[in-house]
Design a protein around this motif. Structure first.
Motif: not given
Length: 365
Positions: A69-73, A275-283, A290-297, A308-311
């Motif tokens: 039931g991990d839908y929130a993420e 990959a992460s929702h937290d940019p600090a986790a990426i070296d 964006p979660r639902h961006g398309r065609e490079g948008e 800061l992580a963007a929503p």
């Protein structure tokens, strides 16, 4: 893997237009007829194996999300989650998808994103580049079984004798071409088909109907699930008897929050990038999507993590694309059903593939 210049076919515009490809020069030059990407056979094998492997990882990810039931993420609310669970537990079959990969002929292809719900450039990859290959005899073969696999897949997706509606934003040339091409493959598989614009779907007597009040029992929609759920008639989705193609469980795979989920489930996998929702986790350098961006948008490149992580944003380690005089190339590996079926190459002057990025045919030796 290399990009090669080649002599354009003398009548290539008339040739592709005869196939129904009338947006070859949309916003400049979309179709490239004076170049191709040439691969070695073992490189194609590696791309095919990567697509097959990634498809299996994605199915495991859906199963885990539904089980826990991990839908929130994933940014899915209760209504979306209910549709996902119902379609997954009903084992509703999927039709197709496209993995976008970073690959330069060395090492392993890396997943950039999965276009699992409404992938386009299908007609170009399946039909237009195949006729280019036959006309030019540029190589020994082309990784392209898309057409045959689609015709084989439809009877596995649909009940016998089904009447199938095909809907999308038909005013958009690429969407119209994709819808019409898939409708043709469905007809070749022996089914009755009918096209309509997404705006022409109505609701009457507890079911979705077309303009003639004919019930819509099976609907292929080239229209993202997140858009569909935002429509006023979405309130009827849970009670409607319509079978949707792609099924609702594809919502788990069609947003970029899938990328952190896969990396958490399969850390260090050779076909995945951190990959992460937290940019600090990426070296090191990273890409914000964006979660639902398309065609490079909305996609942006960063040499170091934002403070800061963007929503509703996913951060992924940067993987350089193959570069040549033609620009940056991303590989689109097509999957039909559960099988890798073909390859399309898009290139752009910049490092981000966008709506107008060029389509370049390929071959292999």
């Amino acid at each position: 893997m290399r990009r090669e210049r080649c002599a354009p076919r003398q009548d290539w515009r008339a040739r592709v237009e005869s196939l129904g490809f009338d947006f070859h020069s949309l916003d400049g030059a979309y179709w490239v007829d004076d170049a191709c990407y040439r691969f070695r056979g073992e490189e194609i094998d590696r791309i095919e194996a990567a697509a097959t492997e990634l498809h299996q990882l994605c199915l495991e990810a859906v199963a885990q999300v539904v089980e826990r039931g991990d839908y929130a993420e994933l940014g899915l609310d209760a209504r979306a989650a209910e549709l996902v669970e119902c379609s997954w537990r009903a084992r509703e079959p999927a039709l197709y998808g496209r993995f976008d990969l970073a690959y330069d002929g060395y090492g392993q292809p890396k997943l950039l994103e999965y276009n699992a719900d409404t992938p386009t450039s299908l007609f170009e990859a399946s039909v237009v580049q195949w006729y280019w290959f036959e006309d030019t005899a540029a190589g020994a073969d082309q990784f392209n079984l898309i057409h045959e696999r689609l015709i084989e897949r439809w009877p596995q997706v649909l009940p016998a004798g089904a009447h199938v509606h095909f809907a999308g934003c038909l005013a958009a040339p690429e969407d119209r071409a994709t819808v019409e091409y898939l409708r043709e493959t469905c007809a070749q598989a022996g089914f009755q088909t009918q096209a309509l614009d997404i705006s022409e779907i109505g609701w009457r007597e507890q079911r979705y109907v077309d303009l003639d009040d004919r019930p819509i029992a099976q609907l292929f929609k080239l229209y993202p699930w997140e858009w569909l759920l935002a429509e006023p008639f979405a309130e009827h989705l849970p009670m409607a008897p319509t079978r949707w193609i792609e099924p609702a469980w594809k919502q788990v795979l069609s947003n970029k929050s899938l990328l952190p989920l896969l990396w958490r489930m399969f850390p260090g996998h050779p076909n995945l990038l951190p990959a992460s929702h937290d940019p600090a986790a990426i070296d090191g350098p990273l890409v914000a999507k964006p979660r639902h961006g398309r065609e490079g948008e909305g996609v942006s490149l960063h040499q170091s993590p934002p403070l800061l992580a963007a929503p509703d944003t996913v951060y992924q380690a940067y993987a350089p694309l193959y570069q040549s005089a033609g620009g940056h190339a991303v590989l689109g590996a097509w999957v039909v059903g559960d099988t890798a079926a073909g390859l399309g190459v898009r290139e752009d002057d910049g490092a981000i593939t966008r709506d107008g990025s060029r389509f370049v045919p390929h071959c292999f030796d």
